[in-house]
Design an enzyme around this catalytic site. Structure first.
Site, short mmCIF file in Angstrom:
data_model
loop_
_atom_site.label_atom_id
_atom_site.label_comp_id
_atom_site.label_asym_id
_atom_site.label_seq_id
_atom_site.Cartn_x
_atom_site.Cartn_y
_atom_site.Cartn_z
N CYS A 1 24.44 55.62 20.50
CA CYS A 1 23.58 54.39 20.88
C CYS A 1 24.18 53.25 20.79
O CYS A 1 25.44 53.19 20.49
CB CYS A 1 22.41 54.50 19.91
SG CYS A 1 22.85 54.55 18.21
N TYR B 1 28.11 43.81 33.27
CA TYR B 1 26.63 43.58 33.51
C TYR B 1 26.04 42.72 32.43
O TYR B 1 26.87 42.73 31.54
CB TYR B 1 25.91 44.85 33.69
CG TYR B 1 26.03 45.64 32.51
CD1 TYR B 1 25.41 45.37 31.00
CD2 TYR B 1 26.80 46.74 32.24
CE1 TYR B 1 25.48 46.15 30.09
CE2 TYR B 1 27.36 47.33 31.17
CZ TYR B 1 26.59 46.92 29.96
OH TYR B 1 26.85 48.03 28.67
N ARG C 1 36.70 53.60 21.82
CA ARG C 1 36.25 54.22 22.93
C ARG C 1 37.26 53.79 24.05
O ARG C 1 37.55 52.44 24.05
CB ARG C 1 34.90 53.69 23.29
CG ARG C 1 34.02 54.46 24.27
CD ARG C 1 32.97 53.91 24.88
NE ARG C 1 31.92 54.67 25.44
CZ ARG C 1 31.19 54.10 26.12
NH1 ARG C 1 30.50 52.97 26.17
NH2 ARG C 1 30.17 54.89 26.72
N ASP D 1 21.44 57.28 23.62
CA ASP D 1 21.89 56.42 24.29
C ASP D 1 21.10 55.20 24.87
O ASP D 1 21.18 54.45 25.48
CB ASP D 1 22.20 56.97 25.79
CG ASP D 1 23.36 56.02 26.66
OD1 ASP D 1 24.07 55.40 26.21
OD2 ASP D 1 22.98 55.96 28.00
N ASN E 1 22.16 50.20 32.62
CA ASN E 1 22.47 50.63 33.94
C ASN E 1 21.86 51.54 34.25
O ASN E 1 22.07 52.19 35.49
CB ASN E 1 24.11 50.86 34.03
CG ASN E 1 25.04 49.88 33.83
OD1 ASN E 1 24.77 48.61 34.25
ND2 ASN E 1 26.06 49.98 33.11
#
Ligand code: 0GY
Length: 315
Positions: free
Chosen positions: A42, A59, A134, A267, A272
């Site tokens: 998350c 974004y 990541r 998540d 998106n």
């Protein structure tokens, strides 16, 4: 779904046009999560006024704060979160760290770092709860980072006992295979390597991913994001309980083949998504379809994430 302008972005930012906000009235799941379940994927977004979005972001989301994440955790019945640094924050990990530190030990983090980070800064991330970095290979989300920089980072974080989370799309696996194989750490794949679920789970594309997992015992997989992978359309068109059926054979295959190397997460707040925003309660109800026995659910939701993120709690 609330209108897309229902949630503001603070700090003078303007949301990306057409941005879908996270769903504010999630159902209480019918599936009762096992005691100590972990939402292992998350994010938090900002709030922008406190934690500005990165200049290089692809974004601008709505805000999604730690308090809202913790409220969702409690509503769904999770005990812990793994908060993954979202690309809209670049390598400024402050929002994610703030959430980990406010969680009273109930959140761990996955950070984004550059090679310029010092050992002292890495140790500070560790102390705040970070257990992984990541590496993102999805071109619409990030600019290119040279492989030698990523390998250097992997070697440094290996010494701290961390792992590497990789995010890539299925067509890119052949080209990335050797690099992934050379990583010295445990490697966790986001969203099953984003298979094209209009193809067969027995076909060559997903076959390659399953082979990748078979040949690399250090590779784990998040069986996440049916809402992102499904091509069968938003739940409203198909009935909520029957949503995302095209993803089930893929996720279930991974859970059954590699029960000790799978993780699950919401998540939230679902960056998106273009056509619909999932109800996180219904996402939880999806779990028994991909992990049909109590033994599999216990490993997916409790034992595996604890081993990776809270090893000190595992006997
Ligand atoms: C996800 C997937 C996406 C985005 C990010 O950090 C991110 O921006 O992870 C995506 O757009 O596919 O894991 O949330």
């Amino acid at each position: 779904m609330p209108p897309s302008d229902a949630l503001p972005t603070t700090g003078g930012f303007t949301k990306t046009a057409g941005w879908l906000d996270w769903y504010q009235g999630p159902a209480r799941p019918r599936f009762q999560l096992p005691e100590g379940a972990v939402d292992a994927h998350c994010h938090v977004f900002g709030p922008g006024a406190a934690f500005p979005y990165a200049p290089e972001r692809k974004y601008t989301p709505c805000d999604a704060s730690k308090a809202q994440l913790f409220a969702l955790r409690d509503h769904l019945g999770f005990h812990r979160n793994v908060i993954v640094q979202a690309t809209c924050h670049g390598d400024d990990n402050r929002a994610m760290l703030d959430a980990c530190q406010a969680s009273q030990g109930r959140a761990r983090g996955v950070a984004t770092v550059r090679r310029s980070i010092s050992d002292e800064q890495l140790q500070a991330l560790h102390d705040a709860g970070v257990r992984g970095v990541r590496f993102n290979f999805v071109k619409r989300l990030v600019d290119f980072t040279p492989r030698d920089e990523l390998m250097e980072i992997a070697q440094r974080i290996h010494r701290l006992g961390w792992h590497v989370v990789i995010y890539f799309e299925a067509p890119d696996l052949p080209e990335l295979w050797d690099f992934f194989s050379a990583l010295p750490t445990t490697v966790v794949v986001d969203h099953m390597g984003r298979p094209d679920v209009t193809q067969s789970p027995d076909g060559p594309e997903f076959g390659l991913f399953l082979r990748f997992m078979r040949e690399h015992p250090q590779v784990w997989c998040k069986v996440t994001c049916p809402e992102r992978l499904s091509s069968s359309g938003p739940p409203a068109l198909h009935g909520q309980q029957q949503a995302y059926q095209d993803v089930v054979p893929f996720a279930r295959r991974v859970v059954e083949a590699f029960p000790d190397r799978v993780l699950w997460g919401t998540d939230w707040p679902h960056p998106n998504l273009k056509d619909h925003m999932p109800d996180d309660g219904l996402l939880v109800d999806f779990i028994p379809q991909i992990a049909p026995t109590q033994a599999l659910q216990q490993r997916l939701l409790v034992d595996n994430p604890l081993r990776l993120y809270w090893p000190e709690l595992v006997g």
